[in-house]
Design a protein around this motif. Structure first.
Motif, mmCIF file in Angstrom:
data_model
loop_
_atom_site.group_PDB
_atom_site.id
_atom_site.type_symbol
_atom_site.label_atom_id
_atom_site.label_comp_id
_atom_site.label_asym_id
_atom_site.label_seq_id
_atom_site.Cartn_x
_atom_site.Cartn_y
_atom_site.Cartn_z
ATOM 1 N N ALA A 1 0.831 -1.205 0.000
ATOM 2 C CA ALA A 1 0.000 0.000 0.000
ATOM 3 C C ALA A 1 0.863 1.250 0.000
ATOM 4 O O ALA A 1 0.484 2.285 -0.563
ATOM 5 N N ALA A 2 2.057 1.160 0.608
ATOM 6 C CA ALA A 2 2.977 2.299 0.613
ATOM 7 C C ALA A 2 3.490 2.587 -0.792
ATOM 8 O O ALA A 2 3.615 3.749 -1.202
ATOM 9 N N THR A 3 3.793 1.538 -1.557
ATOM 10 C CA THR A 3 4.230 1.706 -2.945
ATOM 11 C C THR A 3 3.131 2.355 -3.782
ATOM 12 O O THR A 3 3.373 3.312 -4.532
ATOM 13 N N TYR A 4 1.937 1.810 -3.673
ATOM 14 C CA TYR A 4 0.794 2.322 -4.426
ATOM 15 C C TYR A 4 0.529 3.787 -4.099
ATOM 16 O O TYR A 4 0.351 4.624 -4.997
ATOM 17 N N TYR A 5 0.537 4.109 -2.829
ATOM 18 C CA TYR A 5 0.259 5.479 -2.375
ATOM 19 C C TYR A 5 1.349 6.439 -2.832
ATOM 20 O O TYR A 5 1.061 7.534 -3.338
ATOM 21 N N ALA A 6 2.626 6.031 -2.679
ATOM 22 C CA ALA A 6 3.746 6.914 -3.009
ATOM 23 C C ALA A 6 3.759 7.290 -4.484
ATOM 24 O O ALA A 6 4.222 8.381 -4.846
ATOM 25 N N GLU A 7 3.263 6.416 -5.355
ATOM 26 C CA GLU A 7 3.320 6.681 -6.786
ATOM 27 C C GLU A 7 2.326 7.749 -7.238
ATOM 28 O O GLU A 7 2.373 8.170 -8.386
ATOM 29 N N PHE A 8 1.463 8.201 -6.365
ATOM 30 C CA PHE A 8 0.540 9.301 -6.681
ATOM 31 C C PHE A 8 0.915 10.596 -5.961
ATOM 32 O O PHE A 8 0.183 11.582 -6.065
ATOM 33 N N LEU A 9 2.031 10.603 -5.239
ATOM 34 C CA LEU A 9 2.377 11.762 -4.413
ATOM 35 C C LEU A 9 3.459 12.614 -5.057
ATOM 36 O O LEU A 9 4.472 12.077 -5.535
ATOM 37 N N PRO A 10 3.293 13.943 -5.082
ATOM 38 C CA PRO A 10 4.383 14.822 -5.525
ATOM 39 C C PRO A 10 5.583 14.675 -4.594
ATOM 40 O O PRO A 10 5.435 14.332 -3.417
ATOM 41 N N ALA A 11 6.761 14.912 -5.118
ATOM 42 C CA ALA A 11 7.993 14.687 -4.352
ATOM 43 C C ALA A 11 8.011 15.474 -3.048
ATOM 44 O O ALA A 11 8.432 14.958 -2.006
ATOM 45 N N LYS A 12 7.546 16.720 -3.072
ATOM 46 C CA LYS A 12 7.629 17.556 -1.868
ATOM 47 C C LYS A 12 6.674 17.106 -0.772
ATOM 48 O O LYS A 12 6.857 17.451 0.402
ATOM 49 N N ASN A 13 5.635 16.334 -1.117
ATOM 50 C CA ASN A 13 4.666 15.861 -0.131
ATOM 51 C C ASN A 13 4.869 14.406 0.257
ATOM 52 O O ASN A 13 4.209 13.916 1.179
ATOM 53 N N ARG A 14 5.778 13.699 -0.432
ATOM 54 C CA ARG A 14 5.839 12.244 -0.291
ATOM 55 C C ARG A 14 6.210 11.797 1.119
ATOM 56 O O ARG A 14 5.522 10.972 1.722
ATOM 57 N N ALA A 15 7.298 12.336 1.655
ATOM 58 C CA ALA A 15 7.745 11.884 2.975
ATOM 59 C C ALA A 15 6.706 12.185 4.043
ATOM 60 O O ALA A 15 6.365 11.325 4.866
ATOM 61 N N PHE A 16 6.184 13.401 4.025
ATOM 62 C CA PHE A 16 5.194 13.798 5.035
ATOM 63 C C PHE A 16 3.956 12.899 4.971
ATOM 64 O O PHE A 16 3.456 12.438 5.999
ATOM 65 N N CYS A 17 3.479 12.632 3.749
ATOM 66 C CA CYS A 17 2.242 11.867 3.593
ATOM 67 C C CYS A 17 2.410 10.396 3.968
ATOM 68 O O CYS A 17 1.517 9.801 4.578
ATOM 69 N N ILE A 18 3.539 9.801 3.605
ATOM 70 C CA ILE A 18 3.741 8.397 3.941
ATOM 71 C C ILE A 18 3.897 8.227 5.455
ATOM 72 O O ILE A 18 3.385 7.274 6.043
ATOM 73 N N VAL A 19 4.593 9.169 6.088
ATOM 74 C CA VAL A 19 4.689 9.114 7.551
ATOM 75 C C VAL A 19 3.317 9.337 8.173
ATOM 76 O O VAL A 19 2.939 8.674 9.143
ATOM 77 N N LEU A 20 2.546 10.262 7.597
ATOM 78 C CA LEU A 20 1.199 10.517 8.116
ATOM 79 C C LEU A 20 0.322 9.277 7.981
ATOM 80 O O LEU A 20 -0.549 9.019 8.828
ATOM 81 N N MET A 21 0.555 8.478 6.931
ATOM 82 C CA MET A 21 -0.233 7.266 6.753
ATOM 83 C C MET A 21 -0.018 6.283 7.890
ATOM 84 O O MET A 21 -0.857 5.423 8.158
ATOM 85 N N GLU A 22 1.127 6.406 8.568
ATOM 86 C CA GLU A 22 1.383 5.558 9.722
ATOM 87 C C GLU A 22 0.348 5.788 10.819
ATOM 88 O O GLU A 22 0.149 4.919 11.687
ATOM 89 N N MET A 23 -0.321 6.937 10.787
ATOM 90 C CA MET A 23 -1.396 7.187 11.744
ATOM 91 C C MET A 23 -2.481 6.122 11.633
ATOM 92 O O MET A 23 -3.102 5.742 12.628
ATOM 93 N N PHE A 24 -2.711 5.647 10.418
ATOM 94 C CA PHE A 24 -3.694 4.580 10.237
ATOM 95 C C PHE A 24 -3.228 3.296 10.923
ATOM 96 O O PHE A 24 -4.036 2.541 11.462
ATOM 97 N N TRP A 25 -1.920 3.037 10.864
ATOM 98 C CA TRP A 25 -1.386 1.880 11.576
ATOM 99 C C TRP A 25 -1.627 2.034 13.082
ATOM 100 O O TRP A 25 -2.068 1.101 13.751
ATOM 101 N N ALA A 26 -1.332 3.234 13.591
ATOM 102 C CA ALA A 26 -1.543 3.479 15.019
ATOM 103 C C ALA A 26 -3.016 3.318 15.393
ATOM 104 O O ALA A 26 -3.342 2.747 16.441
ATOM 105 N N LEU A 27 -3.895 3.814 14.531
ATOM 106 C CA LEU A 27 -5.326 3.653 14.790
ATOM 107 C C LEU A 27 -5.719 2.181 14.793
ATOM 108 O O LEU A 27 -6.570 1.748 15.585
ATOM 109 N N GLY A 28 -5.098 1.392 13.906
ATOM 110 C CA GLY A 28 -5.387 -0.037 13.872
ATOM 111 C C GLY A 28 -4.960 -0.744 15.142
ATOM 112 O O GLY A 28 -5.699 -1.585 15.682
#
Length: 541
Positions: free
Chosen positions: A161-188
């Motif tokens: 899911a990280a690969t799929y998600y990263a391929e739609f993200l602009p370079a300047k937002n990629r790191a922030f967004c993938i780390v933010l996605m970890e919030m879903f892991w924490a929620l799980g």
């Protein structure tokens, strides 16, 4: 020059063909056309409503993964009591899950590279829902092991899911967004603890019900996949330029932006066009020079065809035939160095993270056994072999207070993620990983001091789990960026497989060994990992 351009246009039309077995828009372009790549289009579209929707869909995949992992720390002690298991049998319940993940992660990576990100993730979610639900009806210990191994094999692909998600993200937002996605892991993970508190604590049901309800979020994720498309990077590497452009048009439409003008091509095709244009400019300065095929070639005199396409810079294949090859991870000395170091990074991160997850419930159980044996309510945990190993004759269930304490240590992932979000762009990937591993070493070292009060221990576990979560996520950010599209999924998949080797060790260290042994092994492994491998990576990244 016009004759040369016509000859080049013929070769470009041949090179821009699509897969004959797939219906797709046949895109032709000439040497004078403006061209752009998927990367250019994603940057032009920016971050908007489309990425927000995708964040939810990809995030739900991680919620499912997190719940299936977190339930292990609760399932194993409960099954031990029901089946009268020895400590090593209890540990096997967790180990077989990670064993299934080890087998599945690399295979799922190859599958997604070959057949698409969205299709692969959808199939993964279907298998997770089925295997998880079946395991809830396990009639005995052996069947539980078999079914949970199947769950591990299925859920191994959720890392993609990280690969799929990263391929739609602009370079300047990629790191922030993938780390933010970890919030879903924490929620799980938090959601699983709350679910266990409700089912096992308040409703006094057994672990079979817990496994059944854990499978529910997967069904929601299956429905969510209707609202997202396939990755344009997958389409472009498969030679389906028309489908890739339609996906990008959808992204632009959802975000209220426009695509760049011109024809969509792969990164390799764009580089070849730039080389051809350079040859034209050079030929214009020498008008009397006879035309030869060298004008249409690169520096080696090779034309851009199906054979030479494999040699294009940083891309493995542009014709759709060799995507997802394992040996391409070792196709050059630099690639060997990169893959080897990433494997060690993932191994160490998984060993530390999953170890501290399993350690929490084991520590609480050992403390309860010490209190029962000494007939006191002391909250001081004794070490150096004085803590008895759990046995089927001395079985303890977690109570409401234990679940609350488990919830607090699980909530440590949220500040760990926030810390990583704040520093990853300022300090970079490598410094972030190194700093957070150093803090983990410090927390584990302090756990080694015995005896230790329960709340001090929980505070140290809180800190260790937080920084290890952040370090793990920083590695998740870097890995998809390090590999080209054609081997991105299998690269991440093999890294995930190696991580499961580290995870397979943790049940025996955390559950079978004594508290003293756990702290020594954990500290020694992570300390050596940090001082050796991370320093090497800092020098090379």
């Amino acid at each position: 020059t016009s004759v040369l351009e016509e000859q080049m246009d013929v070769r470009l039309r041949q090179f821009s063909g699509t897969d004959e077995d797939e219906e797709d828009e046949h895109v032709e372009f000439t040497i004078s056309d403006n061209v752009y790549t998927v990367e250019d289009a994603i940057e032009a579209c920016g971050f908007g409503w489309f990425q927000i929707k995708l964040s939810v869909v990809a995030g739900l995949v991680w919620v499912v993964d997190a719940m299936e992992i977190m339930v292990l720390s609760i399932l194993a002690p409960e099954a031990r009591c029901d089946y009268g298991l020895e400590p090593y049998q209890e540990s096997l319940i967790t180990t077989v899950v990670f064993g299934g993940m080890f087998l599945g992660a690399g295979l799922w990576g190859k599958f997604l590279d070959k057949f698409g990100r969205k299709r692969g993730l959808f199939i993964i979610c279907v298998l997770v829902s089925v295997t998880s639900l079946i395991s809830a009806f396990a009639p005995n210990y052996i069947s539980l092991l078999v079914f949970r191994c199947a769950v591990g094999f299925s859920v191994a692909g959720s890392a993609q899911a990280a690969t799929y998600y990263a391929e739609f993200l602009p370079a300047k937002n990629r790191a922030f967004c993938i780390v933010l996605m970890e919030m879903f892991w924490a929620l799980g993970t938090i959601g699983e603890v709350l679910l266990a508190m409700l089912i096992l604590g308040r409703l006094d049901l057994n672990w079979h019900w817990l496994l059944g309800f854990t499978a529910v979020p997967v069904v929601i994720d299956l429905l969510a996949f209707v609202f997202v498309p396939e990755s344009p990077f997958y389409y472009i590497t498969a030679g389906k330029n028309g489908k890739a452009k339609k996906v990008l048009e959808r992204v632009a439409r959802d975000n209220g932006t426009k695509l760049p003008s011109g024809q969509l091509v792969s990164t390799g095709e764009k580089r070849w066009i730039e080389l051809l244009r350079k040859d034209i400019q050079e030929s214009e300065t020498q008008p009397n020079e006879p035309l030869t095929e060298e004008h249409m070639s690169d520096s080696n005199g090779e034309l851009p065809n199906e054979d030479t396409a494999k040699l294009m810079p940083k891309e493995i294949d542009y014709t759709g035939g060799t995507r997802g090859r394992f040996f391409d991870l070792f196709s050059s000395p630099d690639r060997i160095h990169l893959t080897s170091l990433l494997w060690v990074l993932w191994f160490g991160a998984a060993f530390g993270y999953y170890g501290v997850v399993l350690l929490t419930t084991e520590m609480l159980n050992i403390l309860k056994e010490q209190q029962d044996m000494s007939n006191t309510s002391s909250n001081v945990l004794q070490c150096v072999g004085s803590a008895p190993a759990p046995t089927h004759g001395n079985c303890t269930h977690l109570e409401t207070d234990d679940y609350i304490q488990l919830l607090w240590t699980t909530a440590a992932e949220i500040p760990g993620i926030l810390l990583t979000m704040l520093i990853i762009e300022k300090l970079g990937r490598k410094i972030t990983v190194a700093a957070e591993f150093f803090l983990a070493v410090l927390f584990f070292f302090l756990m080694y001091i015995c005896p230790i009060h329960k709340y001090v221990l929980l505070a140290l576990i809180f800190g260790a789990r937080g920084v290890l979560t952040g370090a793990f996520q920083a590695i998740y950010v870097y890995t998809p960026e390090a590999y080209p599209t054609a081997i991105r999924a299998i690269g991440l998949g093999t890294c995930s497989s190696v991580a499961r080797l580290g995870a397979m060790i943790t049940p025996f260290v955390a559950e079978v060994s004594s508290v003293d042994c756990w702290c020594i092994v954990e500290f020694a492994v992570i300390r050596q990992f940090h001082t050796g491998v991370v320093e090497n990576i800092i020098k090379r990244w």
